[in-house]
Scaffold this motif. Structure first.
Motif, PDB file in Angstrom:
ATOM      1  N   GLY A  99      51.716  13.492  26.668  1.00  0.00           N
ATOM      2  CA  GLY A  99      51.867  14.225  25.411  1.00  0.00           C
ATOM      3  C   GLY A  99      53.318  14.514  25.088  1.00  0.00           C
ATOM      4  N   GLY A 100      54.191  14.393  26.081  1.00  0.00           N
ATOM      5  CA  GLY A 100      55.628  14.567  25.862  1.00  0.00           C
ATOM      6  C   GLY A 100      55.991  15.945  25.345  1.00  0.00           C
ATOM      7  N   PRO A 101      56.922  16.008  24.395  1.00  0.00           N
ATOM      8  CA  PRO A 101      57.324  17.306  23.853  1.00  0.00           C
ATOM      9  C   PRO A 101      56.228  17.955  23.013  1.00  0.00           C
ATOM     10  CG  PRO A 101      58.478  15.535  22.732  1.00  0.00           C
ATOM     11  CD  PRO A 101      57.731  14.918  23.856  1.00  0.00           C
ATOM     12  N   PHE A 102      55.198  17.198  22.679  1.00  0.00           N
ATOM     13  CA  PHE A 102      54.092  17.724  21.869  1.00  0.00           C
ATOM     14  C   PHE A 102      52.893  18.110  22.723  1.00  0.00           C
ATOM     15  CE2 PHE A 102      56.245  14.168  19.714  1.00  0.00           C
ATOM     16  CZ  PHE A 102      56.946  14.889  18.769  1.00  0.00           C
ATOM     17  N   LYS A 103      53.116  18.313  24.005  1.00  0.00           N
ATOM     18  CA  LYS A 103      52.016  18.520  24.958  1.00  0.00           C
ATOM     19  C   LYS A 103      51.127  19.707  24.598  1.00  0.00           C
ATOM     20  CE  LYS A 103      51.087  18.796  29.831  1.00  0.00           C
ATOM     21  NZ  LYS A 103      51.605  18.679  31.165  1.00  0.00           N
ATOM     22  N   LYS A 104      51.697  20.787  24.129  1.00  0.00           N
ATOM     23  CA  LYS A 104      50.893  21.981  23.847  1.00  0.00           C
ATOM     24  C   LYS A 104      50.451  22.068  22.400  1.00  0.00           C
ATOM     25  CE  LYS A 104      52.691  24.526  27.644  1.00  0.00           C
ATOM     26  NZ  LYS A 104      51.775  25.084  28.545  1.00  0.00           N
ATOM     27  N   SER A 105      50.645  20.995  21.637  1.00  0.00           N
ATOM     28  CA  SER A 105      50.233  21.042  20.231  1.00  0.00           C
ATOM     29  C   SER A 105      48.759  20.673  20.086  1.00  0.00           C
ATOM     30  CB  SER A 105      51.118  20.116  19.391  1.00  0.00           C
ATOM     31  OG  SER A 105      50.938  18.793  19.805  1.00  0.00           O
ATOM     32  N   TYR A 106      48.208  21.018  18.973  1.00  0.00           N
ATOM     33  CA  TYR A 106      46.773  20.863  18.757  1.00  0.00           C
ATOM     34  C   TYR A 106      46.374  19.433  18.386  1.00  0.00           C
ATOM     35  CZ  TYR A 106      47.984  20.673  13.846  1.00  0.00           C
ATOM     36  OH  TYR A 106      48.522  20.308  12.645  1.00  0.00           O
ATOM     37  N   HIS A 107      47.303  18.614  17.946  1.00  0.00           N
ATOM     38  CA  HIS A 107      46.948  17.324  17.361  1.00  0.00           C
ATOM     39  C   HIS A 107      47.271  16.123  18.248  1.00  0.00           C
ATOM     40  CE1 HIS A 107      51.188  17.839  16.529  1.00  0.00           C
ATOM     41  NE2 HIS A 107      51.269  16.567  16.213  1.00  0.00           N
ATOM     42  N   VAL A 108      47.849  16.317  19.437  1.00  0.00           N
ATOM     43  CA  VAL A 108      48.276  15.204  20.286  1.00  0.00           C
ATOM     44  C   VAL A 108      47.395  15.119  21.532  1.00  0.00           C
ATOM     45  CG1 VAL A 108      50.178  14.339  21.702  1.00  0.00           C
ATOM     46  CG2 VAL A 108      50.644  15.283  19.457  1.00  0.00           C
ATOM     47  N   VAL A 109      47.001  13.887  21.874  1.00  0.00           N
ATOM     48  CA  VAL A 109      46.245  13.633  23.101  1.00  0.00           C
ATOM     49  C   VAL A 109      47.200  13.784  24.285  1.00  0.00           C
ATOM     50  CG1 VAL A 109      44.921  11.923  24.390  1.00  0.00           C
ATOM     51  CG2 VAL A 109      44.681  12.057  21.919  1.00  0.00           C
ATOM     52  N   ASN A 110      46.837  14.598  25.256  1.00  0.00           N
ATOM     53  CA  ASN A 110      47.688  14.842  26.422  1.00  0.00           C
ATOM     54  C   ASN A 110      47.513  13.734  27.458  1.00  0.00           C
ATOM     55  OD1 ASN A 110      48.745  17.182  25.380  1.00  0.00           O
ATOM     56  ND2 ASN A 110      47.159  18.471  26.286  1.00  0.00           N
ATOM     57  N   GLY A 111      47.984  12.565  27.110  1.00  0.00           N
ATOM     58  CA  GLY A 111      47.907  11.420  28.009  1.00  0.00           C
ATOM     59  C   GLY A 111      46.860  10.427  27.562  1.00  0.00           C
ATOM     60  N   VAL A 112      47.270   9.175  27.456  1.00  0.00           N
ATOM     61  CA  VAL A 112      46.356   8.135  27.004  1.00  0.00           C
ATOM     62  C   VAL A 112      45.291   7.839  28.060  1.00  0.00           C
ATOM     63  CG1 VAL A 112      47.661   6.142  27.820  1.00  0.00           C
ATOM     64  CG2 VAL A 112      46.326   5.954  25.744  1.00  0.00           C
ATOM     65  N   ASP A 113      45.525   8.292  29.307  1.00  0.00           N
ATOM     66  CA  ASP A 113      44.532   8.059  30.355  1.00  0.00           C
ATOM     67  C   ASP A 113      43.257   8.868  30.132  1.00  0.00           C
ATOM     68  OD1 ASP A 113      45.757  10.460  30.865  1.00  0.00           O
ATOM     69  OD2 ASP A 113      46.041  10.100  32.999  1.00  0.00           O
ATOM     70  N   ARG A 114      43.246   9.748  29.176  1.00  0.00           N
ATOM     71  CA  ARG A 114      42.007  10.473  28.835  1.00  0.00           C
ATOM     72  C   ARG A 114      41.047   9.607  28.031  1.00  0.00           C
ATOM     73  NH1 ARG A 114      42.746  16.479  29.024  1.00  0.00           N
ATOM     74  NH2 ARG A 114      44.751  16.731  30.066  1.00  0.00           N
TER      75      ARG A 114
END
Length: 196
Positions: A132-147
């Motif tokens: 998720g990088g710098p957007f890790k805690k945001s509501y709209h970004v997947v926290n890792g494509v491995d999900r």
């Protein structure tokens, strides 16, 4: 000059397991002018597969610029067998997820992955695709494509340098060379354990 023709006789089934007999036969053929190499067909097929991986062009952020740089003349990933970057998932072997994946983009990425032919591979490029990088805690970004996809190789960085991309692609080549082609698609072959 006399040309000696090699004498090849049929081999009984029991002798297939006798490596000394096969080595002796190869030496006889080589001495008479025939060129023979013994090897495993899996190794030959995996060598061809690992040196002709075609990536799917899929980039959503700044990591895509680095992917373009790797394909350009200075770094030139064609030297390593990644020459043909495809725009169609049906012709690609691997998908390089380069950049941020939002929740709206995730179903599209999953559909592209599902349309790829087996065996298929995934490389996560950059901090955004990995976690998720710098957007890790945001509501709209997947926290890792491995999900949503099974990732084979992770390439860290924000964005990673072209050398890191080349290194990650070479690691994928090494992974492909260890696979077992016969007996099932995309089954990973374990390295033989050495006796102590």
């Amino acid at each position: 000059m006399e040309i000696k023709k090699p004498h090849i006789k049929s081999i009984p089934y029991e002798d297939f397991k006798n490596n000394e007999y096969l080595e002796q036969m190869v030496q006889e053929l080589n001495a008479n002018g025939g060129k023979v190499w013994l090897g495993c067909l899996d190794d030959l097929i995996n060598w061809g597969r690992s040196n002709s991986l075609w990536p799917l062009t899929f980039a959503t952020s700044c990591c895509g610029i680095e992917f373009m740089a790797v394909g350009a003349a200075r770094y030139d990933f064609a030297r390593f067998g990644f020459e043909v970057a495809r725009a169609s998932p049906r012709q690609a072997d691997l998908i390089m997820v380069a950049g941020t994946i939002t929740h709206k983009m995730a179903p599209v990425l999953k559909r592209l992955y599902d349309q790829m032919a087996d065996p298929k591979y995934v490389i996560a490029v950059g901090g955004c695709a990995i976690s998720g990088g710098p957007f890790k805690k945001s509501y709209h970004v997947v926290n890792g494509v491995d999900r949503i996809l099974p990732v084979d190789v992770y390439i860290p960085g924000c964005p990673p340098r072209p050398e890191a991309l080349l290194y990650g692609m070479i690691q994928l080549q090494r992974k492909v060379k260890l696979e077992k082609f016969f007996g099932g698609v995309n089954r990973k072959e374990e390295e033989p354990q050495k006796a102590k």
